[in-house]
Design a protein around this motif. Sequence first.
Motif, short mmCIF file in Angstrom:
data_model
loop_
_atom_site.label_atom_id
_atom_site.label_comp_id
_atom_site.label_asym_id
_atom_site.label_seq_id
_atom_site.Cartn_x
_atom_site.Cartn_y
_atom_site.Cartn_z
N PHE A 55 3.68 0.99 -13.78
CA PHE A 55 4.68 0.54 -14.75
C PHE A 55 6.09 0.64 -14.16
CE2 PHE A 55 1.96 1.83 -18.71
CZ PHE A 55 1.15 0.71 -18.50
N GLU A 56 6.34 1.78 -13.49
CA GLU A 56 7.68 1.99 -12.91
C GLU A 56 8.00 0.90 -11.89
OE1 GLU A 56 8.24 5.90 -11.17
OE2 GLU A 56 10.15 5.26 -10.26
N PHE A 57 7.00 0.62 -11.03
CA PHE A 57 7.20 -0.42 -10.02
C PHE A 57 7.49 -1.76 -10.70
CE2 PHE A 57 5.75 -4.07 -7.68
CZ PHE A 57 6.27 -3.88 -6.40
N CYS A 58 6.63 -2.12 -11.65
CA CYS A 58 6.76 -3.44 -12.29
C CYS A 58 8.11 -3.57 -13.02
CB CYS A 58 5.62 -3.68 -13.28
SG CYS A 58 4.03 -3.77 -12.49
N ASP A 59 8.49 -2.52 -13.73
CA ASP A 59 9.77 -2.58 -14.47
C ASP A 59 10.94 -2.76 -13.50
OD1 ASP A 59 8.28 -2.21 -16.72
OD2 ASP A 59 8.76 -0.09 -16.97
N SER A 60 10.94 -1.98 -12.41
CA SER A 60 12.04 -2.11 -11.43
C SER A 60 12.05 -3.49 -10.81
CB SER A 60 11.90 -1.08 -10.30
OG SER A 60 11.91 0.19 -10.82
N PHE A 61 10.87 -3.96 -10.39
CA PHE A 61 10.79 -5.26 -9.73
C PHE A 61 11.24 -6.38 -10.67
CE2 PHE A 61 8.34 -9.02 -8.18
CZ PHE A 61 8.88 -9.09 -6.90
N ARG A 62 10.77 -6.29 -11.92
CA ARG A 62 11.11 -7.34 -12.88
C ARG A 62 12.60 -7.37 -13.23
NH1 ARG A 62 8.20 -10.58 -11.78
NH2 ARG A 62 6.13 -11.02 -12.57
N ARG A 63 13.29 -6.23 -13.09
CA ARG A 63 14.74 -6.23 -13.37
C ARG A 63 15.47 -7.17 -12.40
NH1 ARG A 63 14.15 -0.96 -15.37
NH2 ARG A 63 14.25 0.07 -13.35
N ASN A 64 14.93 -7.30 -11.16
CA ASN A 64 15.58 -8.14 -10.16
C ASN A 64 14.89 -9.47 -9.95
OD1 ASN A 64 17.60 -6.22 -9.34
ND2 ASN A 64 15.88 -5.03 -8.56
N ASP A 65 13.65 -9.54 -10.37
CA ASP A 65 12.86 -10.74 -10.10
C ASP A 65 11.98 -11.04 -11.31
OD1 ASP A 65 10.86 -12.55 -9.34
OD2 ASP A 65 10.98 -11.95 -7.25
N PRO A 66 12.45 -11.94 -12.16
CA PRO A 66 11.67 -12.21 -13.38
C PRO A 66 10.44 -13.10 -13.16
CG PRO A 66 13.72 -13.48 -13.37
CD PRO A 66 13.72 -12.67 -12.11
N LYS A 67 10.30 -13.70 -11.99
CA LYS A 67 9.33 -14.79 -11.84
C LYS A 67 8.15 -14.51 -10.90
CE LYS A 67 8.69 -19.28 -12.84
NZ LYS A 67 7.64 -19.21 -13.79
N GLU A 106 0.82 -1.22 0.00
CA GLU A 106 0.00 0.00 0.00
C GLU A 106 0.85 1.27 0.00
OE1 GLU A 106 -3.88 0.17 0.44
OE2 GLU A 106 -3.19 -1.46 -0.84
N SER A 107 2.15 1.15 -0.27
CA SER A 107 3.05 2.30 -0.19
C SER A 107 2.66 3.42 -1.16
CB SER A 107 4.49 1.88 -0.49
OG SER A 107 4.87 0.85 0.37
N LEU A 108 2.23 3.07 -2.35
CA LEU A 108 1.88 4.10 -3.34
C LEU A 108 0.54 4.76 -2.96
CD1 LEU A 108 2.98 2.28 -6.65
CD2 LEU A 108 4.33 3.78 -5.15
N ILE A 109 -0.37 3.96 -2.45
CA ILE A 109 -1.67 4.48 -2.00
C ILE A 109 -1.44 5.48 -0.85
CG2 ILE A 109 -3.75 3.81 -0.68
CD1 ILE A 109 -4.03 2.80 -3.54
N LEU A 110 -0.54 5.13 0.06
CA LEU A 110 -0.30 5.96 1.25
C LEU A 110 0.84 6.96 1.04
CD1 LEU A 110 -0.79 3.13 3.91
CD2 LEU A 110 -2.45 4.86 3.20
N GLU A 111 1.24 7.13 -0.21
CA GLU A 111 2.25 8.11 -0.64
C GLU A 111 3.58 7.97 0.12
OE1 GLU A 111 0.19 11.87 -0.62
OE2 GLU A 111 -1.29 11.12 -2.05
N GLN A 112 4.03 6.73 0.23
CA GLN A 112 5.31 6.46 0.91
C GLN A 112 6.46 6.31 -0.08
OE1 GLN A 112 5.63 6.52 4.40
NE2 GLN A 112 3.61 7.42 3.97
N GLY A 113 6.16 6.40 -1.35
CA GLY A 113 7.22 6.41 -2.36
C GLY A 113 7.54 5.05 -2.96
N MET A 114 8.18 5.14 -4.13
CA MET A 114 8.50 3.95 -4.92
C MET A 114 9.54 3.07 -4.20
SD MET A 114 7.74 2.39 -7.67
CE MET A 114 6.74 3.62 -8.48
#
Length: 439
Positions: A354-366, A315-323
């Motif tokens: 998109f930013e979250f998914c791209d960053s996460f996928r760079r380290n975790d493809p699965k 819920e970090s993005l919902i609660l504005e805690q940052g990427m």
Amino acid sequence: MTKIRGCALKKVYTCFTTDIIHEGHLNIIREASKYGKLTIGALSDRALIRYNRFPTISLEERMALYRSIEGVDDVTVQDDMTYDAVIERLRPDIVIHGDNWKSGPEKALRDNCIAALEKYGGQLIEVGYTYNETVSKADLQLKEKLAMPEYRRKRLRQLIEMCPIVKIMEAHSGLTGLITEKTVVEKNGKLDQFDGMWVSSLCDSTDRGKPDIELVDMTSRLRTINDIMEVTTKPIILDGDTGGLTEHFVYNVRTLERMGVSAVIIEDKTGLKKNSLFGTEVSQTQDSIENFCAKISAGTRAKLTDDFMIIARIESLILEQGMDDALKRAYAFRDAGADGIMIHSRKKDPAEIFEFCDSFRRNDPKTPIVVVPTSFNSVTEEELSGHGVNIVIYANQLMRAAFPVMKKTAEEILINHRAYEAESHLMPFKEIISLIDEL
Ligand code: SPV
Ligand code: MG
């Protein structure tokens, strides 16, 4: 044409989408073998899913089953539910099919088959579909099998492996479950449908006229799930709110798993939970990484199967805690045992998702990623899949669709002192109950 021992035998083709062979299939084979040498196409898993025939045995087992039937000369894989590619490859003289595809969404497949055959003068022969008690019973038994906990539970994981993106629709009752289970559309010659159901805390609460603050207790939520399970076969993802006390969560994991629910998504909030769509307009507290990891780990230890998934919602993005906070939590929750990550946002634009998914996928493809595009609803499934999303949940649309018409109807009847004026936007009950199966 194929020549065998001097005589010309026609090449006959039919496609099977079944895990069991009944009289209807044997009838098609009997008819087909009258014309020549029969090849059966086994529809691929991926195509079967879109065709509302979720496989209960593997493609190899289906092929072996078809091969074992007398009158079958060859078995091949049909990759797509449309016939053009397989017809072009095999160039059969005759395609045989039941006559039950002349109307409804399947008509597009028939048109596609006829067009492909016309290119070289091939012929379509349609045989009367066998409707009798044994055939209906066999179809029903297959459906019942898919509704069994052990089949339903693992189906979400299977879908994640098989589909570019798994499409989940909100259901809050038997009827909305049936709509999700049975709605099939045809577009550009392909059939499509939802893959499973989301039992939303918001819709489950709203349906009871209650706020979405974990007031509706687990016993009531389980009743909703059971109502849906009674009439459907597709996998179910439960919105588990915060998961409650860890000491309670572990029991609920066991219950859900036993019932055949495929996944529970719990969100990293604590205290009085409010709906995420309120964001920072109401006071909401995010749980610490440490506490939430402990809850995930306890749930993971309580699980008895690998089929059941515990998905951690951030819920970090919902609660504005940052990427950075969102990503830090994603890795921590995954390492604590989460089987998937749900990232939520209430922005109109999908950029931060998109930013979250791209960053996460760079380290975790699965590790599967889940999103709920209620606010960022212009995003397409293709775009989400392109950013590594595995599951898209349409979290509340069926309830929001029904509400305005119900309200308008109530107002119209009050204004006109009769129901006549409301009738034009009401569905005849006969049509509604056509969704309901009779035993
Ligand atoms: C729900 O459907 O109850 C959810 C998703 O939790 S949301 O309403 O977007 O928070
Ligand atoms: Mg919720």
